[in-house]
Design an enzyme around this catalytic site. Structure first.
Site, short mmCIF file in Angstrom:
data_model
loop_
_atom_site.label_atom_id
_atom_site.label_comp_id
_atom_site.label_asym_id
_atom_site.label_seq_id
_atom_site.Cartn_x
_atom_site.Cartn_y
_atom_site.Cartn_z
N SER A 15 10.67 6.57 -9.50
CA SER A 15 10.33 5.49 -8.57
C SER A 15 9.71 4.34 -9.39
O SER A 15 9.49 4.48 -10.60
CB SER A 15 9.37 5.99 -7.50
N ASP A 53 15.69 12.32 -2.60
CA ASP A 53 14.57 12.59 -1.70
C ASP A 53 15.15 13.01 -0.35
O ASP A 53 16.11 12.40 0.14
CB ASP A 53 13.74 11.32 -1.42
N THR A 110 20.60 9.07 -16.14
CA THR A 110 21.44 8.17 -15.34
C THR A 110 22.67 8.93 -14.82
O THR A 110 23.02 8.84 -13.64
CB THR A 110 21.88 6.95 -16.18
N LYS A 158 29.48 4.57 -22.56
CA LYS A 158 29.24 5.97 -22.21
C LYS A 158 28.83 6.09 -20.73
O LYS A 158 29.36 6.91 -19.98
CB LYS A 158 28.14 6.53 -23.11
N CYS A 172 -10.17 -14.23 4.42
CA CYS A 172 -10.32 -13.27 5.53
C CYS A 172 -11.68 -12.58 5.48
O CYS A 172 -12.67 -13.21 5.76
CB CYS A 172 -9.14 -12.30 5.57
N HIS A 218 -4.54 -15.74 5.76
CA HIS A 218 -4.10 -15.27 4.43
C HIS A 218 -3.10 -16.25 3.81
O HIS A 218 -1.90 -16.08 3.96
CB HIS A 218 -3.43 -13.91 4.54
N GLU A 249 -2.19 -16.45 0.87
CA GLU A 249 -1.40 -15.81 -0.21
C GLU A 249 -0.02 -15.36 0.27
O GLU A 249 0.91 -15.25 -0.54
CB GLU A 249 -2.17 -14.63 -0.81
N1 GLN Z 1 -11.91 -6.45 8.39
C1 GLN Z 1 -11.85 -7.81 8.80
C2 GLN Z 1 -11.28 -7.98 10.20
O1 GLN Z 1 -10.64 -7.10 10.72
C3 GLN Z 1 -11.09 -8.66 7.79
C4 GLN Z 1 -9.65 -8.28 7.66
C5 GLN Z 1 -8.99 -8.84 6.42
O2 GLN Z 1 -9.64 -9.23 5.46
N2 GLN Z 1 -7.68 -8.86 6.42
O3 GLN Z 1 -11.47 -9.01 10.80
#
Ligand code: GLN
Length: 539
Positions: free
Chosen positions: A15, A150, A193, A225, A383, A509, A511
């Site tokens: 994996s 698997d 392989t 091969k 967050c 978030h 990101e």
């Molecule tokens: N634990 C926090 C909440 O539920 C923050 C969650 C997080 O950082 N994604 O609000």
């Protein structure tokens, strides 16, 4: 192109060989030739989604615009292709069985015995083909999680066999394996392989292309091969050598002609040459930094490489955008206390406090934030990181003794972070957080209005708790300002500190939305602030 074509990526031998990166790289190459491509991941576990798994089990949980909690490979798909994914791009065995069982109860299969073949495999094939037909994609690349052999993967491999039979050369299988190097004999070994292809053949699936992960270059003799033993053309044995960064892989696959082999096998005429100019510029800036900064990532899963995947990748995008190398220093929040704090944090040019859940490591995060606030070090909270910034400010500036989030201390006298009203009635844990995209309005004259260069943004969420509005006025009076608000629910989404060069914390978030083509502005500007900080402080 009239009909969607289906490409499957399976993995053998071991994996973690990087099926997600190979799938994303192939998608990137096909897109750069003008095709429309979607990528999908089929996960063989019985959880409905990875939202209820802890990061030690599964790494980061990636969240899509439509609020699906998904496998972290979807993050790679978005970062490489800049194409947004959704719930339809991640299917688990749990979801497949749930749908089949719901249909059985509804009476859709009256009189029939419900079985793995054809009912489960039909549901799998539907999910694969629905994605293709719903948006008219030229190609759907479907990555099958796990390793061939698997028990859990069997229904997926069987579905691939059926689709190959039904669709002929509109279907293609890429098998990713490992070609280990034995240092003692100085040789690359092809036997694993061969065995893993045999295993696929036992399930009736002949791979069309074999991608070999290797630490040494494959000689033509080795390629021949593998081709001979595995019934593929030598040109369809593709080398995937270890590289400095995952972002090299599309270039590597271009040089190995992976997409060309795929197009030829599927008899699709080549449309145009690759347009990878932007990608090349990105790689150039990534590999030729003009300086470097040290940014501390404070979290409780720092020993786990994949737990903060989207954040670490966002820093790679933002670093390249600034042509600076970001040294991300992982700092375990449990290691930070009053006596270790200075030693651990003093040489950083910026501090990020990561998202998270639960009590463990909270006090270390709060101490790190105090250090960043008092020493005017650029700070970025995400967050739980924003929630900790609010708690820290409550305790140490407003004097709210034992201020806390009701997640960690339901009996706190100052519940500055509290559960949303709508969340109080919810007792099921799976898929019930505030999830996916929500709009946010930004105040002019804030750092973030410059960062985004607009006042209306949309960002993705994954949390249950919020800044408690009962305290806003008190906070604002002494310098912690809500600068981003969700107007529908009147929720604070972004806070900043008035007397600090760069202190930004967000409830969402960012990101999840950073890609190579479009690095997230908050990360780009945070890195800029750290560069500035370093310039001033190294004088
Ligand atoms: N634990 C926090 C909440 O539920 C923050 C969650 C997080 O950082 N994604 O609000």
């Amino acid at each position: 192109m009239a009909e969607t074509r289906y490409i499957f990526t399976t993995g053998g031998v071991a994996s973690s060989l990087g099926k997600g990166i190979i799938s994303s790289s192939l998608a990137k190459l096909l897109i750069s030739r003008g095709f429309r491509v979607a990528i999908q991941k089929l996960d063989p576990y019985i959880n409905i989604d990875p939202g209820t798994l802890n990061p030690y089990e599964h790494g980061e949980c990636f969240v899509t615009d439509d609020g699906a909690e998904t496998d972290l490979d979807l993050g790679h798909y978005e970062r490489f292709t800049n194409v947004r994914t959704s719930q339809a791009n991640n299917v688990t065995t749990g979801r497949i069985y749930q749908a089949v069982i719901d249909k059985e109860r509804r009476g859709d299969y009256l009189g029939e015995t419900v079985q793995v073949i054809p009912h489960i495999t039909d549901e799998i094939k539907n999910r694969i083909q629905l994605l293709g037909s719903s948006s008219n994609y030229d190609f759907v690349i479907t990555e099958i999680g796990g390793t061939v052999g698997d028990i859990e993967s069997l229904p997926y491999i069987e579905s691939v066999r059926q689709m190959k039979w039904e669709l002929g050369n509109r279907c293609l299988v890429i098998h990713l394996t490992l070609v280990p190097y034995l240092a003692s004999s100085g040789e690359l070994k092809t036997k694993p392989t061969q065995h893993s292809v045999k295993m696929l053949l036992e399930s009736g699936v002949q791979p069309d292309v074999i991608v070999c992960r290797t630490e040494k270059h494959l000689t033509q003799a080795i390629r021949n091969k593998i081709a001979l033993f595995c019934n593929v053309n030598p040109s369809a044995v593709i080398e995937s050598i270890d590289v400095e960064t995952i972002y090299d892989v599309p270039m590597l696959m271009r040089d190995e002609k992976l997409d060309q082999v795929v197009l030829e096998k599927m008899q699709v005429p080549i449309r145009k040459q690759h347009d990878l100019k932007h990608w090349e510029q990105f790689l150039h800036k990534l590999k030729n930094p003009i300086g470097e900064v040290n940014i501390g990532l404070v979290g409780k899963y720092v020993e786990l490489r994949d737990a903060y995947k989207s954040i670490t990748e966002s820093f790679i995008h933002a670093g390249a955008e600034n042509q600076y190398k970001v040294n991300l220093i992982m700092i375990h929040s449990e290691s930070i206390n009053e006596s270790t704090c200075k030693h651990l944090l003093k040489d950083l040019d910026g501090i990020l406090v990561a998202p998270g859940f639960g009590e463990r490591g909270i006090e270390g995060k709060i101490i790190a934030i105090r250090f960043a606030r008092e020493n005017k070090i650029p700070f970025f909270g995400i967050c739980l990181g924003m929630q900790c910034a609010v708690i820290e400010f409550g305790r140490n500036v407003l004097g709210y003794k034992d201020a806390h989030s009701t997640e960690m201390n339901p009996a706190t006298p100052y519940p500055v972070i509290d559960i949303m009203e709508a969340q109080k009635k919810i007792d099921k844990k799976g898929g019930t957080m505030r999830l996916g995209s929500y709009p946010c309005t930004i105040s002019p004259k804030s750092i973030v209005s410059e960062v985004y260069n607009t006042t209306e943004i949309v960002e993705r969420h994954r949390h249950r708790f919020e800044f408690n509005n009962a305290y806003i006025t008190e906070y604002e009076k002494v310098g912690m300002v809500p600068v981003g608000i969700n107007n529908q629910n009147n929720l604070v989404e972004i806070i900043e500190l008035r007397d600090h060069p760069w202190f930004v914390a967000v409830q969402f978030h960012p990101e999840y939305k950073s890609t190579v083509a479009s690095p997230h502005p908050l990360f780009v500007h945070f890195v800029k602030a750290t560069i500035q900080y370093k310039k001033v402080h190294s004088k």
